[in-house]
Design a protein around this motif. Structure first.
Motif, PDB file in Angstrom:
ATOM      1  N   ASN A  17       0.818  -1.220   0.000  1.00 38.14           N
ATOM      2  CA  ASN A  17       0.000   0.000   0.000  1.00 38.14           C
ATOM      3  C   ASN A  17       0.847   1.263   0.000  1.00 38.14           C
ATOM      4  O   ASN A  17       1.937   1.279   0.531  1.00 38.14           O
ATOM      5  CB  ASN A  17      -0.852   0.036   1.264  1.00 38.14           C
ATOM      6  CG  ASN A  17      -1.953  -0.990   1.227  1.00 38.14           C
ATOM      7  OD1 ASN A  17      -2.632  -1.123   0.210  1.00 38.14           O
ATOM      8  ND2 ASN A  17      -2.127  -1.717   2.308  1.00 38.14           N
ATOM      9  N   LEU A  18       0.289   2.331  -0.557  1.00 35.14           N
ATOM     10  CA  LEU A  18       0.925   3.642  -0.402  1.00 35.14           C
ATOM     11  C   LEU A  18       0.797   4.061   1.057  1.00 35.14           C
ATOM     12  O   LEU A  18      -0.261   3.903   1.658  1.00 35.14           O
ATOM     13  CB  LEU A  18       0.196   4.669  -1.262  1.00 35.14           C
ATOM     14  CG  LEU A  18       0.535   4.710  -2.737  1.00 35.14           C
ATOM     15  CD1 LEU A  18      -0.366   5.723  -3.430  1.00 35.14           C
ATOM     16  CD2 LEU A  18       1.998   5.082  -2.948  1.00 35.14           C
ATOM     17  N   THR A  19       1.874   4.607   1.602  1.00 34.85           N
ATOM     18  CA  THR A  19       1.844   5.012   3.014  1.00 34.85           C
ATOM     19  C   THR A  19       1.883   6.535   3.145  1.00 34.85           C
ATOM     20  O   THR A  19       2.186   7.243   2.181  1.00 34.85           O
ATOM     21  CB  THR A  19       3.067   4.460   3.773  1.00 34.85           C
ATOM     22  OG1 THR A  19       4.231   5.136   3.266  1.00 34.85           O
ATOM     23  CG2 THR A  19       3.235   2.963   3.586  1.00 34.85           C
ATOM     24  N   ILE A 210       0.338   4.513   8.367  1.00 36.82           N
ATOM     25  CA  ILE A 210      -0.977   4.894   7.864  1.00 36.82           C
ATOM     26  C   ILE A 210      -0.932   4.651   6.362  1.00 36.82           C
ATOM     27  O   ILE A 210      -0.007   5.104   5.672  1.00 36.82           O
ATOM     28  CB  ILE A 210      -1.273   6.369   8.205  1.00 36.82           C
ATOM     29  CG1 ILE A 210      -1.446   6.483   9.726  1.00 36.82           C
ATOM     30  CG2 ILE A 210      -2.504   6.869   7.464  1.00 36.82           C
ATOM     31  CD1 ILE A 210      -1.622   7.883  10.230  1.00 36.82           C
ATOM     32  N   ASN A 211      -1.892   3.901   5.874  1.00 38.29           N
ATOM     33  CA  ASN A 211      -1.984   3.649   4.429  1.00 38.29           C
ATOM     34  C   ASN A 211      -2.971   4.636   3.824  1.00 38.29           C
ATOM     35  O   ASN A 211      -3.954   5.005   4.466  1.00 38.29           O
ATOM     36  CB  ASN A 211      -2.516   2.234   4.162  1.00 38.29           C
ATOM     37  CG  ASN A 211      -1.628   1.175   4.773  1.00 38.29           C
ATOM     38  OD1 ASN A 211      -0.420   1.183   4.597  1.00 38.29           O
ATOM     39  ND2 ASN A 211      -2.242   0.261   5.513  1.00 38.29           N
ATOM     40  N   LEU A 212      -2.721   5.005   2.578  1.00 37.74           N
ATOM     41  CA  LEU A 212      -3.673   5.923   1.932  1.00 37.74           C
ATOM     42  C   LEU A 212      -5.021   5.253   1.675  1.00 37.74           C
ATOM     43  O   LEU A 212      -5.989   5.922   1.364  1.00 37.74           O
ATOM     44  CB  LEU A 212      -3.110   6.493   0.626  1.00 37.74           C
ATOM     45  CG  LEU A 212      -1.948   7.481   0.754  1.00 37.74           C
ATOM     46  CD1 LEU A 212      -1.742   8.254  -0.536  1.00 37.74           C
ATOM     47  CD2 LEU A 212      -2.135   8.459   1.908  1.00 37.74           C
ATOM     48  N   THR A 213      -5.072   3.940   1.835  1.00 40.65           N
ATOM     49  CA  THR A 213      -6.349   3.247   1.675  1.00 40.65           C
ATOM     50  C   THR A 213      -7.107   3.106   3.005  1.00 40.65           C
ATOM     51  O   THR A 213      -8.231   2.611   3.027  1.00 40.65           O
ATOM     52  CB  THR A 213      -6.126   1.829   1.096  1.00 40.65           C
ATOM     53  OG1 THR A 213      -5.069   1.220   1.830  1.00 40.65           O
ATOM     54  CG2 THR A 213      -5.763   1.877  -0.373  1.00 40.65           C
ATOM     55  N   GLU A 294     -11.253   9.638  -3.137  1.00 32.96           N
ATOM     56  CA  GLU A 294     -11.008   9.811  -4.578  1.00 32.96           C
ATOM     57  C   GLU A 294     -10.266   8.591  -5.148  1.00 32.96           C
ATOM     58  O   GLU A 294     -10.550   8.135  -6.255  1.00 32.96           O
ATOM     59  CB  GLU A 294     -10.229  11.110  -4.815  1.00 32.96           C
ATOM     60  CG  GLU A 294      -9.830  11.391  -6.256  1.00 32.96           C
ATOM     61  CD  GLU A 294     -10.993  11.600  -7.237  1.00 32.96           C
ATOM     62  OE1 GLU A 294     -12.171  11.581  -6.807  1.00 32.96           O
ATOM     63  OE2 GLU A 294     -10.724  11.753  -8.443  1.00 32.96           O
ATOM     64  N   MET A 295      -9.342   8.053  -4.360  1.00 28.91           N
ATOM     65  CA  MET A 295      -8.627   6.838  -4.805  1.00 28.91           C
ATOM     66  C   MET A 295      -9.613   5.701  -5.034  1.00 28.91           C
ATOM     67  O   MET A 295      -9.541   4.983  -6.040  1.00 28.91           O
ATOM     68  CB  MET A 295      -7.653   6.394  -3.713  1.00 28.91           C
ATOM     69  CG  MET A 295      -6.225   6.732  -3.973  1.00 28.91           C
ATOM     70  SD  MET A 295      -5.225   6.277  -2.546  1.00 28.91           S
ATOM     71  CE  MET A 295      -4.663   4.657  -3.046  1.00 28.91           C
ATOM     72  N   ASN A 296     -10.533   5.533  -4.074  1.00 25.53           N
ATOM     73  CA  ASN A 296     -11.521   4.457  -4.193  1.00 25.53           C
ATOM     74  C   ASN A 296     -12.390   4.657  -5.433  1.00 25.53           C
ATOM     75  O   ASN A 296     -12.705   3.705  -6.148  1.00 25.53           O
ATOM     76  CB  ASN A 296     -12.404   4.398  -2.944  1.00 25.53           C
ATOM     77  CG  ASN A 296     -11.615   3.900  -1.739  1.00 25.53           C
ATOM     78  OD1 ASN A 296     -10.573   3.259  -1.895  1.00 25.53           O
ATOM     79  ND2 ASN A 296     -12.081   4.226  -0.551  1.00 25.53           N
TER      80      ASN A 296
END
Ligand code: TYM
Length: 336
Positions: A17-19, A210-213, A294-296
């Motif tokens: 994941n992006l962090t 913390i993940n961006l998801t 927005e990612m989702n």
């Protein structure tokens, strides 16, 4: 006025994941650079497979990193966004750089030592020559500026060494000197569980990052659980010395709110962590929440995402191919 813009290249691996570290150390900084530089941002899937990736997971992570860049404000009308494996020039130049870089140089790379750990003999050869591919990513566009987090500094020094050696081996002045752009209040975001370890996608503890998801509740929970000490917060940066966890949280606060860490210290002087963490959780959720949403949304629109990556690759290839052709000539590869 001149329309000549200096060129930026940077990349993120689609391995996990992006962090928050990726966001504050790199992607957030890229957004502002789009107006003053020609910008190329890459999802480096060739780098990701230096450690084994499940093919479906890799495909998904590639889209997710692209979605994270777009959701953070990278604008495909201003920047080229693509995944590395679509542009073969990266891997071709990397081979040439494998023949320029010296084993001694790669032996000094701390990231390899960290990632390979005690089992160096069992690490992939790709992991070892990883920095040569990174140099190729940048130099195949003759990019001059590379915005990254502090952990990439050594790789960029190697990029400069490779460019210099290539130029001197072939008696040319072809590859430019690359300049790292490492800035902002959080150039090295640390783990929420250990203020002396980098926040990383590969840390086994989910609570360390913390993940961006992550959704709003999870972000708030991870911050509440973040390790701290028992002293109240100091009023100056000097007071953070020897308090790695407190320093990390202050830096995160500063970076998320675009303020100086010193300014944040002043505001919280003498307060306990309960108050500070509550405000940090609110701030994090207000900044990261909209990005996650927005990612989702983008992840549900794969045809749009794939379109951006396809067009990006075409534009990237149009820059890289003629440069690689010049390299072929310099090196002496016959093109009958
Ligand atoms: P990667 O995928 O590990 O990280 C992507 C970017 O995020 C930054 N970063 C951090 N910044 C601050 N604190 C942290 N805890 C943190 N964790 C990650 C990284 O510094 C990076 O800027 N080798 C690169 C990818 C790459 C690349 C390139 C970068 C491949 N080719 C060419 C620049 C130019 C990497 O593994 O990044």
């Amino acid at each position: 006025m001149t329309d000549f813009k200096q060129r930026i290249f940077s990349g993120v691996q689609p391995s996990g994941n992006l962090t928050l570290g990726n966001y504050l150390g790199a992607i957030k900084n890229w957004v502002g650079l789009q107006n003053t530089y020609e910008t190329i941002f890459c999802v480096v899937d060739l780098h990701a497979i230096t450690t084994w990736q499940d093919p479906d997971v890799l495909r998904n992570a590639t889209r997710e990193v692209a979605a994270g860049m777009l959701a953070s404000g990278i604008d495909p009308k201003k920047s080229i966004i693509f995944n590395q494996s679509q542009v073969p020039a990266h891997a071709e130049l990397a081979w040439i750089f494998n023949c320029v870089a010296r084993m001694g140089w790669l032996n000094r790379m701390t990231q390899f030592k960290e990632k390979a750990g005690k089992h160096k003999e069992r690490a992939s050869v790709g992991l070892y020559v990883y920095p040569d591919l990174m140099a190729a990513d940048i130099l195949v566009y003759l990019a001059t500026h590379v915005p990254v987090g502090a952990d990439q500094k050594q790789h960029l020094e190697l990029t400069r060494d490779i460019a210099q050696k290539f130029n001197s081996d072939y008696g040319v002045d072809f590859f430019p000197e690359v300049e790292p752009l490492i800035f902002g209040a959080a150039t090295r975001v640390m783990s929420l569980r250990d203020g002396n370890a980098k926040m990383s996608k590969s840390d086994p503890s989910e609570n360390s990052r913390i993940n961006l998801t992550d959704d709003r509740d999870l972000i708030a929970k991870k911050i509440r659980k973040a390790r701290t000490d028992s002293e109240p917060l100091p009023g100056t940066l000097d007071g953070l010395e020897g308090r790695a966890e407190a320093k990390n949280l202050i830096n995160i606060f500063a970076a998320l709110s675009d303020r100086d860490a010193a300014d944040v210290c002043l505001e919280y002087e003498g307060k306990g962590f309960a108050d500070f963490k509550r405000d940090l959780a609110d701030l994090s959720v207000s900044v990261l929440g909209p990005i996650t949403e927005e990612m989702n949304r983008l992840m549900d629109d794969t045809s749009y995402l794939d379109g951006v990556l396809r067009q990006g690759a075409e534009n990237a290839d149009a820059i890289a191919s003629p440069i690689l052709k010049n390299v072929h000539e310099i090196v002496g590869f016959l093109r009958p």
